[in-house]
Design a protein around this motif. Structure first.
Motif, PDB file in Angstrom:
ATOM      1  N   THR A 247       0.841  -1.188   0.000  1.00  0.00           N
ATOM      2  CA  THR A 247       0.000   0.000   0.000  1.00  0.00           C
ATOM      3  C   THR A 247       0.879   1.242   0.000  1.00  0.00           C
ATOM      4  O   THR A 247       2.116   1.148   0.086  1.00  0.00           O
ATOM      5  CB  THR A 247      -0.969   0.004   1.205  1.00  0.00           C
ATOM      6  N   THR A 248       0.259   2.405  -0.113  1.00  0.00           N
ATOM      7  CA  THR A 248       0.940   3.695  -0.004  1.00  0.00           C
ATOM      8  C   THR A 248      -0.049   4.684   0.601  1.00  0.00           C
ATOM      9  O   THR A 248      -1.218   4.353   0.835  1.00  0.00           O
ATOM     10  CB  THR A 248       1.377   4.257  -1.376  1.00  0.00           C
ATOM     11  N   ILE A 249       0.401   5.926   0.794  1.00  0.00           N
ATOM     12  CA  ILE A 249      -0.504   7.022   1.120  1.00  0.00           C
ATOM     13  C   ILE A 249      -0.248   8.161   0.134  1.00  0.00           C
ATOM     14  O   ILE A 249       0.886   8.607  -0.037  1.00  0.00           O
ATOM     15  CB  ILE A 249      -0.315   7.544   2.557  1.00  0.00           C
ATOM     16  N   HIS A 250      -1.328   8.602  -0.506  1.00  0.00           N
ATOM     17  CA  HIS A 250      -1.297   9.816  -1.321  1.00  0.00           C
ATOM     18  C   HIS A 250      -1.981  10.930  -0.542  1.00  0.00           C
ATOM     19  O   HIS A 250      -3.080  10.754  -0.017  1.00  0.00           O
ATOM     20  CB  HIS A 250      -2.016   9.598  -2.649  1.00  0.00           C
TER      21      HIS A 250
ATOM     22  N   VAL B 164      -7.661  -0.675  -6.134  1.00  0.00           N
ATOM     23  CA  VAL B 164      -8.898  -0.013  -5.721  1.00  0.00           C
ATOM     24  C   VAL B 164      -9.040  -0.025  -4.198  1.00  0.00           C
ATOM     25  O   VAL B 164     -10.142  -0.092  -3.656  1.00  0.00           O
ATOM     26  CB  VAL B 164     -10.128  -0.646  -6.396  1.00  0.00           C
ATOM     27  N   GLN B 165      -7.898   0.064  -3.504  1.00  0.00           N
ATOM     28  CA  GLN B 165      -7.943   0.147  -2.044  1.00  0.00           C
ATOM     29  C   GLN B 165      -8.719   1.373  -1.572  1.00  0.00           C
ATOM     30  O   GLN B 165      -9.271   1.368  -0.468  1.00  0.00           O
ATOM     31  CB  GLN B 165      -6.522   0.177  -1.484  1.00  0.00           C
ATOM     32  N   LEU B 166      -8.788   2.419  -2.389  1.00  0.00           N
ATOM     33  CA  LEU B 166      -9.569   3.601  -2.035  1.00  0.00           C
ATOM     34  C   LEU B 166     -11.016   3.247  -1.730  1.00  0.00           C
ATOM     35  O   LEU B 166     -11.664   3.915  -0.912  1.00  0.00           O
ATOM     36  CB  LEU B 166      -9.522   4.605  -3.194  1.00  0.00           C
ATOM     37  N   ASP B 167     -11.564   2.198  -2.379  1.00  0.00           N
ATOM     38  CA  ASP B 167     -12.969   1.848  -2.191  1.00  0.00           C
ATOM     39  C   ASP B 167     -13.176   0.947  -0.978  1.00  0.00           C
ATOM     40  O   ASP B 167     -14.231   0.326  -0.835  1.00  0.00           O
ATOM     41  CB  ASP B 167     -13.543   1.189  -3.450  1.00  0.00           C
ATOM     42  N   ARG B 168     -12.174   0.885  -0.112  1.00  0.00           N
ATOM     43  CA  ARG B 168     -12.354   0.283   1.213  1.00  0.00           C
ATOM     44  C   ARG B 168     -12.433   1.438   2.213  1.00  0.00           C
ATOM     45  O   ARG B 168     -13.041   2.467   1.920  1.00  0.00           O
ATOM     46  CB  ARG B 168     -11.230  -0.707   1.498  1.00  0.00           C
ATOM     47  N   GLY B 169     -11.842   1.286   3.384  1.00  0.00           N
ATOM     48  CA  GLY B 169     -11.965   2.334   4.396  1.00  0.00           C
ATOM     49  C   GLY B 169     -10.676   3.060   4.708  1.00  0.00           C
ATOM     50  O   GLY B 169     -10.531   3.646   5.782  1.00  0.00           O
ATOM     51  N   LEU B 170      -9.739   3.057   3.755  1.00  0.00           N
ATOM     52  CA  LEU B 170      -8.406   3.616   4.002  1.00  0.00           C
ATOM     53  C   LEU B 170      -8.359   5.090   3.599  1.00  0.00           C
ATOM     54  O   LEU B 170      -7.750   5.466   2.598  1.00  0.00           O
ATOM     55  CB  LEU B 170      -7.360   2.810   3.225  1.00  0.00           C
ATOM     56  N   TYR B 171      -9.002   5.944   4.390  1.00  0.00           N
ATOM     57  CA  TYR B 171      -8.976   7.374   4.095  1.00  0.00           C
ATOM     58  C   TYR B 171      -9.259   8.158   5.371  1.00  0.00           C
ATOM     59  O   TYR B 171      -9.822   7.629   6.346  1.00  0.00           O
ATOM     60  CB  TYR B 171     -10.002   7.739   3.014  1.00  0.00           C
ATOM     61  N   ALA B 172      -8.866   9.423   5.348  1.00  0.00           N
ATOM     62  CA  ALA B 172      -9.087  10.306   6.505  1.00  0.00           C
ATOM     63  C   ALA B 172      -8.893  11.750   6.075  1.00  0.00           C
ATOM     64  O   ALA B 172      -8.187  12.033   5.089  1.00  0.00           O
ATOM     65  CB  ALA B 172      -8.130   9.964   7.647  1.00  0.00           C
TER      66      ALA B 172
END
Length: 507
Positions: free
Chosen positions: A117-120, A167-175
């Protein structure tokens, strides 16, 4: 691992070819002002000394460093009576990061997922090697590994962060990521940050399965959970046609369904600054407070002027809008209608002892008929308006409909991190997003903020803009942040199906 400790030997051969500061590669897409292919040019990669110099220039002496720990993990979450097993940063949305303009964020990512994974850091004009795009700005962080992102936050505004793998964005990995301006606060009393999302993970399918079926079957998606059935695509006049490729059983506001929403303890007469973020993968939202006008103050973090108060605003995937409203005598919902789809999300704003009701179906129907402000209703505030200047280079980005296997493209090509649109430092660059498809695309540029070119006046400053079907949108930006920068459709399924390219600084 800190940036100073990260040796170039960590890069694999593919990463080295894409990242090397002195690598010479043919950039296959020419500026539209020239019909000839450009000669090979040296790309300014994320390991270039120019990146470190740009970071040093924006970091104030004695800047405060804000350390944060982020653990990407698998676990159970409650969406409000709906239990799902998903990937997140421990809660939904992840815990808000808040700091001041000019401070340094030092975020340690611990990857406890079964995939890299990464963080953008969406919307920030940060250093290129911290942008979180695998094979372009950094190697992906392997499962079981850690990586520390460290960069100065140069601008105040409403931002957010999410992965840039599959498509990890369409899970819960955001804030949310909120950068405060010391001058803010004079025209409102308090803030309410709301993150909207469309949700299907853990409900009988997952984003990887949805994408796999889209790629296998194209637009003939059958009746697999999570996808539009044979009855046809969802439609929206506001979006100019097709409203999405994926159906969702839930729409969320701050991690909760509309039947079990979060609430905010407002007071009558209180001025609330809404910071609205669309973290959805395939859904635009029509957002408003029924019966209460909104005064839009910022688009994608930058001050704006609007053509009067709004009944509702359109929020595409990746976009943010800040707006101020005054709490009436009775409690009200902040509603987000899933544009062209069936459902909505909400946060309840109470007014002292007057509590907003959970059931707001009738209010949602009224909001569907409201006048909606969109990008053409906004202009950049004078202090952030780009000085009028002819572009030094113009690039066309032709957005094409999917082929038989759901292969969305830009300029007829699939995404290649070694291929891109050449620009040089200090140029004024114009991007022309030419949508030749029947679906809207929220086009996002990393590492910069552009100004949308309006028909009669300069448009707003943004980093993500909706391009409606069969329309062209032109945006201008100053090439003042060297590196290799992704530009792509922020529909997660379009982007992962190759609707991406690179704005490539060359020497």
């Amino acid at each position: 691992m800190t940036p100073a400790e990260r040796p170039s030997t960590l890069l694999n051969r593919r990463g080295f070819l894409a990242l090397g500061a002195g690598a010479t590669a043919a950039l296959g897409l020419a500026a539209c002002s020239s019909s000839a292919s450009p000669p090979p040019q040296a790309k300014v990669g994320p390991t270039s000394p120019l990146i470190a110099r740009a970071e040093a220039a924006r970091r104030p002496a004695g800047a405060v460093v804000r350390p944060v720990d982020l653990t990407a993990q698998v676990g159970e979450l409650d969406l409000g009576g709906v239990q799902v097993r998903t990937w997140s940063f421990g809660q939904l949305p992840g815990k808000e990061i808040r700091l001041k303009r000019g401070e340094v964020l030092q975020a340690k990512l611990s990857n406890r997922l079964p995939q890299p994974t990464t963080i953008h850091w969406h919307g920030l004009a940060l250093r290129n090697d911290m942008d979180g795009v695998p094979d372009l700005t950094q190697p992906a962080v392997a499962a079981g590994s850690d990586f520390t992102y460290e960069f100065t936050v140069p601008e105040a505004g409403t931002f957010w962060f999410h992965p840039h793998v599959g498509v990890q964005l369409d899970r819960g990995l955001y804030a949310p990521l909120i950068v405060e301006d010391p001058a803010d606060g004079g025209d409102y009393d308090t803030e309410l940050v709301i993150v909207f999302d469309d949700w299907l993970d853990g409900t009988g399918t997952d984003p990887d399965a949805v994408l796999a079926n889209l790629k296998q079957n194209g637009m003939n998606m059958g009746a697999m959970p999570g996808m539009d059935h044979m009855g046809g695509m969802p439609k929206s006049d506001l979006l100019g046609g097709d409203a999405g490729d994926v159906t969702y059983p839930h729409f969320l506001a701050n991690g909760r369904t509309a039947t079990a929403p979060t609430s905010f303890p407002g007071k009558p007469g209180q001025r609330i600054r809404l910071r609205l973020i669309n973290a959805g993968a395939d859904t635009a939202f029509r957002v408003g407070v029924p019966g209460v006008p909104l005064r839009v103050t910022h688009t994608d973090g930058f001050p704006t002027t609007a053509s009067g108060d709004a009944e509702a605003v359109l929020l595409g995937m990746g976009e943010r809008i800040d707006a101020v409203f005054t709490v009436p005598a009775t409690g009200v919902p902040v509603l987000a209608i899933a544009e062209g789809k069936s459902g909505y999300a909400q946060v309840l704003v109470h007014a002292g002892n007057s509590r907003a009701g959970t059931a707001n179906d009738s209010a949602a129907e009224l909001l569907k008929k409201a006048k909606v402000q969109t990008v053409q209703d906004f202009s950049a505030a004078p202090q952030v308006d780009l000085k009028n200047r002819a572009p030094d280079v113009t690039h066309d980005l032709k957005l094409a409909s999917p082929g038989a296997k759901y292969d969305w493209t830009i300029n007829g090509k699939p995404y290649d991190p070694a291929d891109g649109l050449p620009v040089r430092q200090r140029q004024r660059v114009r991007l022309r997003f030419v949508n030749d498809s029947d679906m809207y695309h929220p086009m996002h540029l990393h590492g910069h903020t552009f100004q949308v070119r309006g028909q009669n006046a300069p448009g707003p400053r943004k980093d993500t803009v909706l391009v409606l079907p069969r329309r062209t949108v032109e945006v201008d930006f100053d090439a003042d942040n060297p590196g290799q920068w992704l530009t792509h459709c922020h529909n997660a399924y379009h982007g992962e199906s190759t609707m991406m390219t690179v704005v490539s600084y060359v020497e």
